[in-house]
Motif scaffolding. Structure first.
Motif, PDB file in Angstrom:
ATOM      1  N   GLU A  47       0.842  -1.195   0.000  1.00 17.25           N
ATOM      2  CA  GLU A  47       0.000   0.000   0.000  1.00 17.25           C
ATOM      3  C   GLU A  47       0.875   1.242   0.000  1.00 17.25           C
ATOM      4  OE1 GLU A  47      -1.794   1.538   3.678  1.00 17.25           O
ATOM      5  OE2 GLU A  47      -1.291  -0.417   4.570  1.00 17.25           O
ATOM      6  N   LEU A  48       0.396   2.260  -0.644  1.00 15.63           N
ATOM      7  CA  LEU A  48       1.090   3.537  -0.649  1.00 15.63           C
ATOM      8  C   LEU A  48       0.790   4.222   0.681  1.00 15.63           C
ATOM      9  CD1 LEU A  48       2.788   5.625  -2.272  1.00 15.63           C
ATOM     10  CD2 LEU A  48       0.615   6.620  -3.012  1.00 15.63           C
ATOM     11  N   ALA A  49       1.748   4.135   1.609  1.00 14.88           N
ATOM     12  CA  ALA A  49       1.526   4.672   2.950  1.00 14.88           C
ATOM     13  C   ALA A  49       1.875   6.143   3.049  1.00 14.88           C
ATOM     14  CB  ALA A  49       2.342   3.875   3.972  1.00 14.88           C
ATOM     15  N   GLY A  50       2.796   6.599   2.209  1.00 16.58           N
ATOM     16  CA  GLY A  50       3.176   8.002   2.305  1.00 16.58           C
ATOM     17  C   GLY A  50       4.075   8.431   1.165  1.00 16.58           C
ATOM     18  N   VAL A  51       4.074   9.732   0.910  1.00 18.26           N
ATOM     19  CA  VAL A  51       4.935  10.339  -0.109  1.00 18.26           C
ATOM     20  C   VAL A  51       5.586  11.562   0.511  1.00 18.26           C
ATOM     21  CG1 VAL A  51       5.053  11.451  -2.371  1.00 18.26           C
ATOM     22  CG2 VAL A  51       3.466   9.539  -2.004  1.00 18.26           C
ATOM     23  N   CYS A  52       6.883  11.681   0.313  1.00 19.06           N
ATOM     24  CA  CYS A  52       7.622  12.837   0.810  1.00 19.06           C
ATOM     25  C   CYS A  52       8.157  13.622  -0.381  1.00 19.06           C
ATOM     26  CB  CYS A  52       8.774  12.376   1.705  1.00 19.06           C
ATOM     27  SG  CYS A  52       9.756  13.732   2.392  1.00 19.06           S
ATOM     28  N   ASP A  53       7.776  14.889  -0.479  1.00 17.51           N
ATOM     29  CA  ASP A  53       8.252  15.746  -1.556  1.00 17.51           C
ATOM     30  C   ASP A  53       8.205  17.193  -1.067  1.00 17.51           C
ATOM     31  OD1 ASP A  53       8.611  15.302  -4.839  1.00 17.51           O
ATOM     32  OD2 ASP A  53       8.093  17.349  -4.241  1.00 17.51           O
ATOM     33  N   VAL A  54       9.175  17.985  -1.529  1.00 21.22           N
ATOM     34  CA  VAL A  54       9.272  19.363  -1.039  1.00 21.22           C
ATOM     35  C   VAL A  54       8.320  20.308  -1.758  1.00 21.22           C
ATOM     36  CG1 VAL A  54      11.672  19.096  -0.308  1.00 21.22           C
ATOM     37  CG2 VAL A  54      11.171  19.860  -2.644  1.00 21.22           C
ATOM     38  N   ASP A  55       7.712  19.861  -2.849  1.00 19.57           N
ATOM     39  CA  ASP A  55       6.828  20.723  -3.634  1.00 19.57           C
ATOM     40  C   ASP A  55       5.402  20.693  -3.057  1.00 19.57           C
ATOM     41  OD1 ASP A  55       5.245  22.001  -5.503  1.00 19.57           O
ATOM     42  OD2 ASP A  55       6.161  21.038  -7.237  1.00 19.57           O
ATOM     43  N   PRO A  56       4.923  21.804  -2.468  1.00 16.22           N
ATOM     44  CA  PRO A  56       3.580  21.799  -1.856  1.00 16.22           C
ATOM     45  C   PRO A  56       2.458  21.594  -2.863  1.00 16.22           C
ATOM     46  CG  PRO A  56       4.500  24.029  -1.880  1.00 16.22           C
ATOM     47  CD  PRO A  56       5.602  23.101  -2.300  1.00 16.22           C
ATOM     48  N   LYS A  57       2.599  22.120  -4.076  1.00 18.94           N
ATOM     49  CA  LYS A  57       1.567  21.942  -5.087  1.00 18.94           C
ATOM     50  C   LYS A  57       1.463  20.471  -5.502  1.00 18.94           C
ATOM     51  CE  LYS A  57       1.767  26.615  -7.039  1.00 18.94           C
ATOM     52  NZ  LYS A  57       1.999  27.430  -8.257  1.00 18.94           N
ATOM     53  N   LEU A  58       2.612  19.814  -5.592  1.00 18.84           N
ATOM     54  CA  LEU A  58       2.620  18.400  -5.931  1.00 18.84           C
ATOM     55  C   LEU A  58       1.969  17.581  -4.816  1.00 18.84           C
ATOM     56  CD1 LEU A  58       3.467  16.074  -7.745  1.00 18.84           C
ATOM     57  CD2 LEU A  58       5.729  16.156  -6.700  1.00 18.84           C
ATOM     58  N   ARG A  59       2.278  17.911  -3.578  1.00 19.86           N
ATOM     59  CA  ARG A  59       1.667  17.200  -2.441  1.00 19.86           C
ATOM     60  C   ARG A  59       0.151  17.394  -2.425  1.00 19.86           C
ATOM     61  NH1 ARG A  59       5.809  19.695   0.488  1.00 19.86           N
ATOM     62  NH2 ARG A  59       4.277  20.905   1.694  1.00 19.86           N
ATOM     63  N   GLU A  60      -0.287  18.604  -2.746  1.00 19.35           N
ATOM     64  CA  GLU A  60      -1.725  18.880  -2.769  1.00 19.35           C
ATOM     65  C   GLU A  60      -2.427  18.044  -3.836  1.00 19.35           C
ATOM     66  OE1 GLU A  60      -4.725  22.691  -3.564  1.00 19.35           O
ATOM     67  OE2 GLU A  60      -2.579  23.025  -3.274  1.00 19.35           O
ATOM     68  N   ARG A  61      -1.796  17.947  -4.997  1.00 15.96           N
ATOM     69  CA  ARG A  61      -2.395  17.158  -6.079  1.00 15.96           C
ATOM     70  C   ARG A  61      -2.441  15.672  -5.724  1.00 15.96           C
ATOM     71  NH1 ARG A  61       0.617  18.902  -9.768  1.00 15.96           N
ATOM     72  NH2 ARG A  61       2.052  17.171 -10.138  1.00 15.96           N
ATOM     73  N   LEU A  62      -1.371  15.180  -5.115  1.00 16.87           N
ATOM     74  CA  LEU A  62      -1.316  13.768  -4.741  1.00 16.87           C
ATOM     75  C   LEU A  62      -2.295  13.456  -3.611  1.00 16.87           C
ATOM     76  CD1 LEU A  62       2.533  13.082  -4.897  1.00 16.87           C
ATOM     77  CD2 LEU A  62       0.781  12.293  -6.496  1.00 16.87           C
ATOM     78  N   THR A  63      -2.543  14.423  -2.744  1.00 16.03           N
ATOM     79  CA  THR A  63      -3.515  14.221  -1.664  1.00 16.03           C
ATOM     80  C   THR A  63      -4.898  13.948  -2.236  1.00 16.03           C
ATOM     81  OG1 THR A  63      -2.270  15.620  -0.125  1.00 16.03           O
ATOM     82  CG2 THR A  63      -4.609  15.283   0.346  1.00 16.03           C
ATOM     83  N   ARG A  64      -5.242  14.646  -3.305  1.00 18.82           N
ATOM     84  CA  ARG A  64      -6.542  14.412  -3.955  1.00 18.82           C
ATOM     85  C   ARG A  64      -6.590  13.035  -4.601  1.00 18.82           C
ATOM     86  NH1 ARG A  64      -5.697  19.884  -5.587  1.00 18.82           N
ATOM     87  NH2 ARG A  64      -5.074  19.183  -7.687  1.00 18.82           N
ATOM     88  N   GLN A  65      -5.461  12.593  -5.158  1.00 16.15           N
ATOM     89  CA  GLN A  65      -5.422  11.290  -5.818  1.00 16.15           C
ATOM     90  C   GLN A  65      -5.375  10.139  -4.819  1.00 16.15           C
ATOM     91  OE1 GLN A  65      -2.067  12.609  -8.689  1.00 16.15           O
ATOM     92  NE2 GLN A  65      -3.088  10.939  -9.749  1.00 16.15           N
ATOM     93  N   TYR A  66      -4.623  10.316  -3.738  1.00 18.47           N
ATOM     94  CA  TYR A  66      -4.404   9.242  -2.761  1.00 18.47           C
ATOM     95  C   TYR A  66      -4.696   9.778  -1.352  1.00 18.47           C
ATOM     96  CZ  TYR A  66      -1.765   7.808  -6.883  1.00 18.47           C
ATOM     97  OH  TYR A  66      -1.375   7.512  -8.177  1.00 18.47           O
ATOM     98  N   PRO A  67      -5.951   9.978  -1.021  1.00 18.30           N
ATOM     99  CA  PRO A  67      -6.312  10.623   0.244  1.00 18.30           C
ATOM    100  C   PRO A  67      -5.901   9.848   1.490  1.00 18.30           C
ATOM    101  CG  PRO A  67      -8.256   9.736  -0.859  1.00 18.30           C
ATOM    102  CD  PRO A  67      -7.137   9.635  -1.830  1.00 18.30           C
ATOM    103  N   SER A  68      -5.713   8.546   1.389  1.00 22.90           N
ATOM    104  CA  SER A  68      -5.364   7.751   2.571  1.00 22.90           C
ATOM    105  C   SER A  68      -3.866   7.756   2.866  1.00 22.90           C
ATOM    106  CB  SER A  68      -5.842   6.305   2.390  1.00 22.90           C
ATOM    107  OG  SER A  68      -5.179   5.696   1.293  1.00 22.90           O
ATOM    108  N   ALA A  69      -3.048   8.270   1.954  1.00 21.74           N
ATOM    109  CA  ALA A  69      -1.593   8.278   2.134  1.00 21.74           C
ATOM    110  C   ALA A  69      -1.131   9.583   2.778  1.00 21.74           C
ATOM    111  CB  ALA A  69      -0.896   8.084   0.795  1.00 21.74           C
ATOM    112  N   LEU A  70      -0.115   9.482   3.613  1.00 24.44           N
ATOM    113  CA  LEU A  70       0.483  10.663   4.218  1.00 24.44           C
ATOM    114  C   LEU A  70       1.240  11.454   3.160  1.00 24.44           C
ATOM    115  CD1 LEU A  70       1.553  12.331   6.724  1.00 24.44           C
ATOM    116  CD2 LEU A  70       3.492  10.740   6.711  1.00 24.44           C
ATOM    117  N   MET A  71       1.035  12.758   3.110  1.00 22.71           N
ATOM    118  CA  MET A  71       1.800  13.634   2.227  1.00 22.71           C
ATOM    119  C   MET A  71       2.584  14.611   3.104  1.00 22.71           C
ATOM    120  SD  MET A  71       1.124  12.598  -0.807  1.00 22.71           S
ATOM    121  CE  MET A  71      -0.016  11.281  -1.303  1.00 22.71           C
ATOM    122  N   THR A  72       3.902  14.592   2.958  1.00 20.17           N
ATOM    123  CA  THR A  72       4.734  15.397   3.837  1.00 20.17           C
ATOM    124  C   THR A  72       5.985  15.875   3.111  1.00 20.17           C
ATOM    125  OG1 THR A  72       5.992  15.371   5.929  1.00 20.17           O
ATOM    126  CG2 THR A  72       5.914  13.326   4.677  1.00 20.17           C
TER     127      THR A  72
END
Length: 334
Positions: free
Chosen positions: A29-54
């Motif tokens: 399972e995709l448990a989390g994604v770490c990336d410094v780009d806030p816009k990218l994290r926001e987009r991924l949050t919409r795609q994978y709401p159950s995964a941690l974005m940080t």
């Protein structure tokens, strides 16, 4: 069996493919994604709401069982060390590190702490390369004489790494994988036509102790997009063309024969022309195969195919090639 919680560090141009692939796996399972780009994290949050974005690696580590490092190459060694220190199996994208000393430090620490670390040598999981490895190992091609590859296109122009470090890990890792040995001599010539000091075209040559010669043309400044490898053996020859949608591997039953006895020099060599065989290659996405393998390695059910030691070996070649580039193409001994 519970699904393995996988985190991805770096969700940029290539990292996003890791994110997509992990999210679609049955045993992870995709448990989390770490990336410094806030816009990218926001987009991924919409795609994978159950995964941690940080943006914080320290926040990601407790939430995952294993990590894929797909961040910029300059950060690979540091992030791999953080994974090892946290006891998390990790897959480090190519290049494994930008210096052999850093690569060796990662491999040494992984061995000392018994944490699995894989090098992201994607093409080792390509079904056509797997079949080619079987052909070489079985002796069906005869003694391997030489091989050459092309990895060129008019594509993304990079400023942080040259064509050698961007494209080279693919072809170097495949050459070492097929031959089962490391080169003893490396030479490279190239030039930065678009940006000074960033070579967008490189010609890399490797010589092996067995006598095999390997040559690779690497460029993102070319009219064609080619991903091709030719392996020439004493008995047969093989062409792997990854741009072909179906017939990716062609085996040529061709060669030059020398009879045991002959009367004159003109009779000593004869050209043999045989059939062309196109084997059926499974339609498997290499990245999916690689990540499925990574999950099994992280669980301890399978031995790693592309180890940290393999990552170190490739970085040694690239580092030697870099010295050769700086020296105008002078050969560098490994």
């Amino acid at each position: 069996m519970t699904r393995l919680r996988v985190g991805v560090i770096g969700a940029g141009a290539w990292g996003r493919n890791h994110v997509r692939t992990v999210a679609g796996m049955a045993d992870a399972e995709l448990a989390g994604v770490c990336d410094v780009d806030p816009k990218l994290r926001e987009r991924l949050t919409r795609q994978y709401p159950s995964a941690l974005m940080t943006a914080d690696v320290a926040e990601l580590m407790p939430r995952v069982d294993a990590v894929i490092v797909a961040s910029p190459a300059a950060t690979h060694a540091e992030l791999a060390m953080r994974c090892i220190e946290a006891g998390k199996p990790c897959l480090v994208e190519k290049p494994f590190a930008l210096a052999a000393a850093d690569a060796e430090r990662v491999a040494r620490c992984a061995a000392e702490r018994n944490v699995p670390v894989l090098a992201g040598h994607l093409l080792l999981f390509h079904p056509a390369v797997e079949r080619l490895r079987t052909l070489v190992a079985s002796g069906d091609l005869g003694r391997i004489l030489y091989l050459y590859g092309m990895r060129v296109n008019l594509g993304q122009v990079r400023a942080d790494e040259n064509a050698l470090w961007s494209f080279g890990p693919h072809d170097v890792s495949v050459a070492l994988y097929l031959l089962g040995e490391r080169p003893v001599l490396v030479a490279a010539q190239g030039h930065g036509y678009l940006r000074p000091q960033v070579e967008d075209v490189v010609f890399l040559t490797m010589r092996f102790a067995s006598g095999v010669l390997a040559h690779v043309h690497l460029s993102w400044l070319d009219p064609y997009k080619e991903r091709k490898l030719t392996v020439v053996g004493e008995r047969k020859m093989v062409v792997f063309d990854d741009m072909e949608p179906r017939e990716k591997l062609r085996i040529f039953d061709k060669g030059v024969e020398r009879p045991p006895e002959y009367g004159s020099y003109g009779e000593s060599l004869t050209i043999r022309e045989g059939d062309i065989f196109i084997p059926k290659i499974p339609n498997v996405e290499p990245l999916a195969a690689e990540l499925a393998h990574f999950v099994r390695v992280a669980r301890g059910t399978e031995a790693p195919r592309a180890t940290a030691a393999d990552g170190v070996a490739v970085v040694h070649v690239l580092e030697a090639a870099t010295r050769s580039l700086a020296g105008g193409g002078s050969p560098v001994t490994l």
